[in-house]
Design a protein around this motif. Structure first.
Motif: not given
Length: 166
Positions: A77-84, A134-146
């Motif tokens: 889910e995190l990868r999908t959200a980050r790629l979006k 992640h080390a950087s807040p700009a890269c903090e991946p987030e996703a909602t898992v249903r």
């Protein structure tokens, strides 16, 4: 709060509040005089029936046995959200490759989980909001898992099962 070479800032966001569960994310930023600030996100969830703070392992039945499956779902889910995010950014086609995204240079992998609390989670209306450190807040991946995707692993009678039942 600021004092000479020290700066501290914290922001809290309530992500879910019901008669059974109270959940929030706390974003912190600390500078202690060095060249690099410290940034962290902390997911905090309370079971209001017992008054206990819930750990990630409290949400799932037989967590140790199922941890890799649960984490694999989080990573997916995190990868999908980050790629979006990468696709939606105004970048040239060559830069849309995940290999060009600095935030995915150190991809999330199950084999490199440091500890069972690698993920910060908070309840939300539609599912668990999951963040990865992640080390950087700009890269903090987030996703909602249903909730429906987590239902199979929820601890019977636990907070996750009740949230998913609604």
């Amino acid at each position: 709060m600021e004092h000479d070479d020290f700066e501290y800032d914290a922001d809290a966001e309530v992500t879910h509040a019901s008669d059974q569960v109270f959940s929030l994310f706390i974003d912190t930023y600390v500078v202690c005089g060095g060249p690099n600030p410290s940034y962290d996100v902390i997911g905090v969830t309370f079971d209001l029936r017992s008054g206990r703070r819930l750990a990630l392992s409290d949400l799932f039945g037989n967590f140790k046995k199922r941890q890799s499956q649960i984490f694999a779902l989080f990573v997916e889910e995190l990868r999908t959200a980050r790629l979006k995010v990468v696709r939606d950014a105004d970048t040239s086609p060559a830069e849309e490759s995940p290999n060009q995204d600095d935030c995915l240079q150190h991809e999330l992998t199950i084999g490199h989980m440091r500890e069972p609390y690698y993920f910060d989670i908070a309840f939300a209306r539609k599912g668990l909001r999951v963040k990865a450190d992640h080390a950087s807040p700009a890269c903090e991946p987030e996703a909602t898992v249903r909730y429906r995707r987590l239902k199979q692993w929820a601890r019977p009678g636990g907070a996750l099962q009740m949230a998913g039942a609604k």
